[in-house]
Motif scaffolding. Structure first.
Motif, short mmCIF file in Angstrom:
data_model
loop_
_atom_site.label_atom_id
_atom_site.label_comp_id
_atom_site.label_asym_id
_atom_site.label_seq_id
_atom_site.Cartn_x
_atom_site.Cartn_y
_atom_site.Cartn_z
N GLY A 185 4.08 -5.17 7.19
CA GLY A 185 4.60 -5.51 5.86
C GLY A 185 3.56 -6.29 5.07
O GLY A 185 2.51 -6.65 5.59
N PRO A 186 3.85 -6.54 3.80
CA PRO A 186 2.86 -7.23 2.96
C PRO A 186 2.70 -8.69 3.38
O PRO A 186 3.62 -9.32 3.88
CB PRO A 186 3.44 -7.12 1.55
CG PRO A 186 4.91 -6.96 1.76
CD PRO A 186 5.07 -6.24 3.07
N GLN A 187 1.50 -9.19 3.16
CA GLN A 187 1.21 -10.59 3.48
C GLN A 187 1.59 -11.46 2.29
O GLN A 187 1.39 -11.08 1.15
CB GLN A 187 -0.29 -10.76 3.78
CG GLN A 187 -0.75 -9.93 4.97
CD GLN A 187 -0.02 -10.27 6.25
OE1 GLN A 187 0.08 -11.42 6.62
NE2 GLN A 187 0.51 -9.26 6.92
N PRO A 188 2.13 -12.65 2.55
CA PRO A 188 2.47 -13.55 1.45
C PRO A 188 1.21 -13.89 0.64
O PRO A 188 0.14 -14.04 1.20
CB PRO A 188 3.02 -14.79 2.15
CG PRO A 188 3.23 -14.42 3.56
CD PRO A 188 2.41 -13.21 3.85
N ASN A 189 1.38 -14.01 -0.65
CA ASN A 189 0.29 -14.37 -1.57
C ASN A 189 -0.86 -13.38 -1.58
O ASN A 189 -1.96 -13.71 -1.98
CB ASN A 189 -0.24 -15.78 -1.25
CG ASN A 189 0.84 -16.82 -1.31
OD1 ASN A 189 1.73 -16.77 -2.16
ND2 ASN A 189 0.81 -17.75 -0.38
N SER A 190 -0.62 -12.16 -1.13
CA SER A 190 -1.67 -11.14 -1.14
C SER A 190 -1.77 -10.55 -2.54
O SER A 190 -0.76 -10.30 -3.20
CB SER A 190 -1.34 -10.03 -0.14
OG SER A 190 -2.27 -8.98 -0.26
N GLN A 191 -2.98 -10.33 -2.99
CA GLN A 191 -3.21 -9.72 -4.29
C GLN A 191 -3.22 -8.20 -4.19
O GLN A 191 -3.24 -7.51 -5.19
CB GLN A 191 -4.55 -10.22 -4.88
CG GLN A 191 -4.60 -11.71 -5.09
CD GLN A 191 -3.51 -12.20 -6.04
OE1 GLN A 191 -3.24 -11.57 -7.06
NE2 GLN A 191 -2.87 -13.30 -5.70
N GLU A 192 -3.20 -7.69 -2.97
CA GLU A 192 -3.25 -6.25 -2.73
C GLU A 192 -1.89 -5.62 -3.07
O GLU A 192 -0.84 -6.16 -2.71
CB GLU A 192 -3.58 -6.03 -1.25
CG GLU A 192 -3.89 -4.61 -0.89
CD GLU A 192 -4.34 -4.49 0.56
OE1 GLU A 192 -5.13 -3.59 0.83
OE2 GLU A 192 -3.90 -5.29 1.42
N HIS A 193 -1.92 -4.48 -3.76
CA HIS A 193 -0.68 -3.77 -4.09
C HIS A 193 0.00 -3.34 -2.79
O HIS A 193 -0.68 -2.92 -1.84
CB HIS A 193 -0.98 -2.56 -4.97
CG HIS A 193 0.26 -1.93 -5.51
ND1 HIS A 193 1.03 -1.06 -4.78
CD2 HIS A 193 0.88 -2.07 -6.71
CE1 HIS A 193 2.07 -0.67 -5.51
NE2 HIS A 193 1.99 -1.27 -6.69
N PRO A 194 1.33 -3.43 -2.71
CA PRO A 194 2.03 -3.07 -1.47
C PRO A 194 1.74 -1.66 -0.96
O PRO A 194 1.70 -1.44 0.25
CB PRO A 194 3.50 -3.24 -1.84
CG PRO A 194 3.51 -4.22 -2.95
CD PRO A 194 2.25 -3.99 -3.71
N VAL A 195 1.52 -0.70 -1.86
CA VAL A 195 1.19 0.66 -1.40
C VAL A 195 -0.15 0.66 -0.68
O VAL A 195 -0.30 1.24 0.40
CB VAL A 195 1.16 1.67 -2.58
CG1 VAL A 195 0.58 3.00 -2.14
CG2 VAL A 195 2.56 1.88 -3.14
N GLU A 196 -1.13 -0.03 -1.27
CA GLU A 196 -2.45 -0.11 -0.64
C GLU A 196 -2.36 -0.87 0.68
O GLU A 196 -3.06 -0.54 1.64
CB GLU A 196 -3.46 -0.76 -1.59
CG GLU A 196 -3.75 0.08 -2.82
CD GLU A 196 -4.22 1.50 -2.51
OE1 GLU A 196 -5.03 1.69 -1.58
OE2 GLU A 196 -3.75 2.44 -3.20
N ARG A 197 -1.51 -1.88 0.72
CA ARG A 197 -1.32 -2.64 1.95
C ARG A 197 -0.74 -1.73 3.04
O ARG A 197 -1.18 -1.75 4.19
CB ARG A 197 -0.40 -3.84 1.70
CG ARG A 197 -0.10 -4.66 2.91
CD ARG A 197 -1.34 -5.31 3.47
NE ARG A 197 -1.02 -5.91 4.76
CZ ARG A 197 -1.81 -6.72 5.39
NH1 ARG A 197 -2.95 -7.06 4.88
NH2 ARG A 197 -1.45 -7.21 6.55
N LEU A 198 0.26 -0.94 2.69
CA LEU A 198 0.87 0.00 3.64
C LEU A 198 -0.18 0.97 4.16
O LEU A 198 -0.30 1.18 5.37
CB LEU A 198 2.01 0.76 2.97
CG LEU A 198 2.59 1.95 3.72
CD1 LEU A 198 3.15 1.54 5.07
CD2 LEU A 198 3.67 2.64 2.87
N LEU A 199 -0.95 1.57 3.26
CA LEU A 199 -2.00 2.52 3.67
C LEU A 199 -3.00 1.84 4.60
O LEU A 199 -3.38 2.39 5.64
CB LEU A 199 -2.70 3.10 2.44
CG LEU A 199 -1.85 3.96 1.52
CD1 LEU A 199 -2.59 4.26 0.22
CD2 LEU A 199 -1.42 5.24 2.21
#
Length: 140
Positions: free
Chosen positions: A19-33
């Motif tokens: 799942g996404p990391q807190p305070n991440s600037q990365e878009h969740p789709v990019e994080r998933l990929l």
């Protein structure tokens, strides 16, 4: 004539995405990929492991169904996911010509062995429980 696939079986043991990391600037789709790519690179996700249900990924990453399906399409284009032949909306890791796998470090191997040992113990416990239920049912 369109091919009919069966419903995804309930309780299918799917891989766990961080799942996404807190305070991440990365878009969740990019994080998933990135999570899937890194998991394959580091051999945490192996060929044949089942991808979580779309609704689970939506909740985990805060994405819409359309965004999750788009990410799945991209992972399929990269030969990292494959649609199951028998079950609808069921994908599995299929490391094709996509990301080359990096050899895991000793600490990663140790973590994998620990994880596999825990899974094996859990499966052993389930088998023992089922066997005792069957024996109890046969006695009744």
């Amino acid at each position: 004539m369109a091919e009919t696939r069966r419903e995804r079986p309930p309780g299918l043991d799917a891989l766990s995405l961080p799942g996404p990391q807190p305070n991440s600037q990365e878009h969740p789709v990019e994080r998933l990929l990135g999570d899937v790519r890194r998991g394959v690179e580091q051999a945490r996700y192996l060929r044949g492991m089942v991808f979580p249900e779309i609704a689970v990924v939506e909740r985990s990453y805060g994405l819409s169904e359309k965004e999750v399906r788009s990410a799945i399409r991209r992972l399929r284009d990269e030969d990292l996911l494959q649609l199951h032949d028998d079950y609808q909306d069921t994908y599995f890791i299929d490391v094709g010509r996509g990301i080359p796998r990096q050899e895991p470090t000793d600490s990663e191997l140790a973590a994998q062995v620990t994880d596999l040992a825990a899974r094996l113990q859990e499966l052993s416990n389930r088998v023992q429980t089922l066997e005792s239920l069957v024996r109890g049912h046969d006695d009744g």
